[in-house]
Design a protein around this motif. Sequence first.
Motif, PDB file in Angstrom:
ATOM      1  N   VAL A   1      -3.467   4.390   3.653  1.00 36.24           N
ATOM      2  CA  VAL A   1      -2.591   3.544   2.592  1.00 36.24           C
ATOM      3  C   VAL A   1      -3.331   3.616   1.644  1.00 36.24           C
ATOM      4  N   ILE A   2      -2.846   4.255   0.498  1.00 39.05           N
ATOM      5  CA  ILE A   2      -3.433   4.030  -0.882  1.00 39.05           C
ATOM      6  C   ILE A   2      -2.586   3.558  -1.713  1.00 39.05           C
ATOM      7  N   VAL A   3      -3.116   2.690  -2.617  1.00 34.56           N
ATOM      8  CA  VAL A   3      -2.737   1.908  -3.768  1.00 34.56           C
ATOM      9  C   VAL A   3      -3.709   1.990  -4.873  1.00 34.56           C
ATOM     10  N   PHE A   4      -3.002   2.662  -5.965  1.00 37.42           N
ATOM     11  CA  PHE A   4      -3.833   2.734  -7.253  1.00 37.42           C
ATOM     12  C   PHE A   4      -5.092   3.407  -6.854  1.00 37.42           C
ATOM     13  N   ASN A   5      -5.146   4.521  -6.031  1.00 38.44           N
ATOM     14  CA  ASN A   5      -6.360   5.318  -5.608  1.00 38.44           C
ATOM     15  C   ASN A   5      -7.423   4.343  -4.818  1.00 38.44           C
ATOM     16  N   GLU A   6      -7.145   3.580  -4.205  1.00 42.44           N
ATOM     17  CA  GLU A   6      -7.834   2.727  -3.471  1.00 42.44           C
ATOM     18  C   GLU A   6      -7.442   2.799  -2.072  1.00 42.44           C
ATOM     19  N   ASN A   7      -7.928   3.180  -1.090  1.00 44.74           N
ATOM     20  CA  ASN A   7      -7.696   2.739   0.376  1.00 44.74           C
ATOM     21  C   ASN A   7      -7.818   1.442   0.828  1.00 44.74           C
TER      22      ASN A   7
ATOM     23  N   ALA B   1       0.513  -0.908  11.404  1.00 43.83           N
ATOM     24  CA  ALA B   1      -0.054  -1.082  10.128  1.00 43.83           C
ATOM     25  C   ALA B   1      -1.084  -1.968   9.922  1.00 43.83           C
ATOM     26  N   HIS B   2      -2.177  -1.784   9.393  1.00 39.36           N
ATOM     27  CA  HIS B   2      -3.185  -2.715   9.316  1.00 39.36           C
ATOM     28  C   HIS B   2      -3.978  -2.570   7.842  1.00 39.36           C
ATOM     29  N   MET B   3      -3.595  -3.643   6.952  1.00 37.53           N
ATOM     30  CA  MET B   3      -4.454  -3.797   5.715  1.00 37.53           C
ATOM     31  C   MET B   3      -5.709  -4.426   5.987  1.00 37.53           C
TER      32      MET B   3
ATOM     33  N   VAL C   1       6.966   1.962  -5.755  1.00 41.24           N
ATOM     34  CA  VAL C   1       6.902   2.712  -4.837  1.00 41.24           C
ATOM     35  C   VAL C   1       6.012   4.009  -5.081  1.00 41.24           C
ATOM     36  N   GLU C   2       6.042   4.497  -6.333  1.00 43.00           N
ATOM     37  CA  GLU C   2       5.261   5.593  -6.669  1.00 43.00           C
ATOM     38  C   GLU C   2       3.580   5.301  -6.601  1.00 43.00           C
ATOM     39  N   ASP C   3       3.200   3.789  -6.533  1.00 42.45           N
ATOM     40  CA  ASP C   3       1.865   3.629  -6.407  1.00 42.45           C
ATOM     41  C   ASP C   3       1.537   3.488  -4.874  1.00 42.45           C
ATOM     42  N   LEU C   4       2.327   3.401  -4.039  1.00 38.43           N
ATOM     43  CA  LEU C   4       1.957   3.488  -2.603  1.00 38.43           C
ATOM     44  C   LEU C   4       2.106   4.795  -2.008  1.00 38.43           C
ATOM     45  N   GLN C   5       0.901   5.264  -1.591  1.00 38.25           N
ATOM     46  CA  GLN C   5       0.800   6.960  -0.999  1.00 38.25           C
ATOM     47  C   GLN C   5       0.043   6.855   0.171  1.00 38.25           C
ATOM     48  N   PHE C   6       0.352   7.547   1.220  1.00 38.55           N
ATOM     49  CA  PHE C   6      -0.110   7.828   2.346  1.00 38.55           C
ATOM     50  C   PHE C   6      -1.079   9.118   2.371  1.00 38.55           C
ATOM     51  N   ARG C   7      -2.277   9.159   2.998  1.00 39.10           N
ATOM     52  CA  ARG C   7      -3.210  10.296   3.240  1.00 39.10           C
ATOM     53  C   ARG C   7      -3.345  10.629   4.658  1.00 39.10           C
ATOM     54  N   ARG C   8      -3.005  11.507   5.115  1.00 43.35           N
ATOM     55  CA  ARG C   8      -3.255  11.999   6.674  1.00 43.35           C
ATOM     56  C   ARG C   8      -4.700  12.077   6.890  1.00 43.35           C
TER      57      ARG C   8
ATOM     58  N   GLU D   1      10.993   2.664   8.173  1.00 44.54           N
ATOM     59  CA  GLU D   1      10.918   1.406   7.638  1.00 44.54           C
ATOM     60  C   GLU D   1       9.622   1.219   7.158  1.00 44.54           C
ATOM     61  N   VAL D   2       8.735   2.447   7.422  1.00 42.91           N
ATOM     62  CA  VAL D   2       7.161   2.118   7.339  1.00 42.91           C
ATOM     63  C   VAL D   2       6.698   1.949   5.794  1.00 42.91           C
ATOM     64  N   ARG D   3       7.382   2.563   5.041  1.00 44.05           N
ATOM     65  CA  ARG D   3       7.015   2.469   3.501  1.00 44.05           C
ATOM     66  C   ARG D   3       7.429   1.205   2.899  1.00 44.05           C
ATOM     67  N   SER D   4       8.644   0.736   3.379  1.00 46.86           N
ATOM     68  CA  SER D   4       9.168  -0.581   2.653  1.00 46.86           C
ATOM     69  C   SER D   4       8.500  -1.727   3.419  1.00 46.86           C
ATOM     70  N   THR D   5       8.204  -1.712   4.683  1.00 47.77           N
ATOM     71  CA  THR D   5       7.652  -2.660   5.283  1.00 47.77           C
ATOM     72  C   THR D   5       6.124  -2.924   4.780  1.00 47.77           C
ATOM     73  N   ILE D   6       5.426  -1.952   4.453  1.00 51.81           N
ATOM     74  CA  ILE D   6       4.089  -1.935   3.849  1.00 51.81           C
ATOM     75  C   ILE D   6       4.172  -2.404   2.526  1.00 51.81           C
ATOM     76  N   MET D   7       5.222  -1.880   1.819  1.00 45.15           N
ATOM     77  CA  MET D   7       5.239  -2.647   0.375  1.00 45.15           C
ATOM     78  C   MET D   7       5.496  -4.179   0.239  1.00 45.15           C
TER      79      MET D   7
END
Length: 100
Positions: free
Chosen positions: A22-28, A49-51, A7-14, A66-72
């Motif tokens: 959606v940022i994972v390991f500093n990658e958008n 949500a679009h990856m 969960v700590e690896d998943l971040q959101f940047r406005r 549910e946004v964070r858990s759904t994206i994970m």
Amino acid sequence: MSSCITVEDLQFRRCSDDMFAVIVFNENVGTVLRRLDVASAEPRHVFIAHMYDDPEGPIFIEDRGEVRSTIMDLLIRRHLVPSAPPPVHPDFAERKRRST
């Protein structure tokens, strides 16, 4: 791609009032859009949500909680997690921290 993510690896940047990167390991890796639900009688929002590398396309999330858990789940299930950065030796990290 690896599924080793916490969960700590998943971040959101406005990016704007209704768009988040959606940022994972500093990658958008994607975006989340917040849109007014025009089908609802009361004013509420839905999230899209679009990856970027997802061939199955965007998904709709109705509950904000549910946004964070759904994206994970989406990242892991569809194998969209980018590779983790290589580990940094503690001595190097300490020297870098002292130099700044």
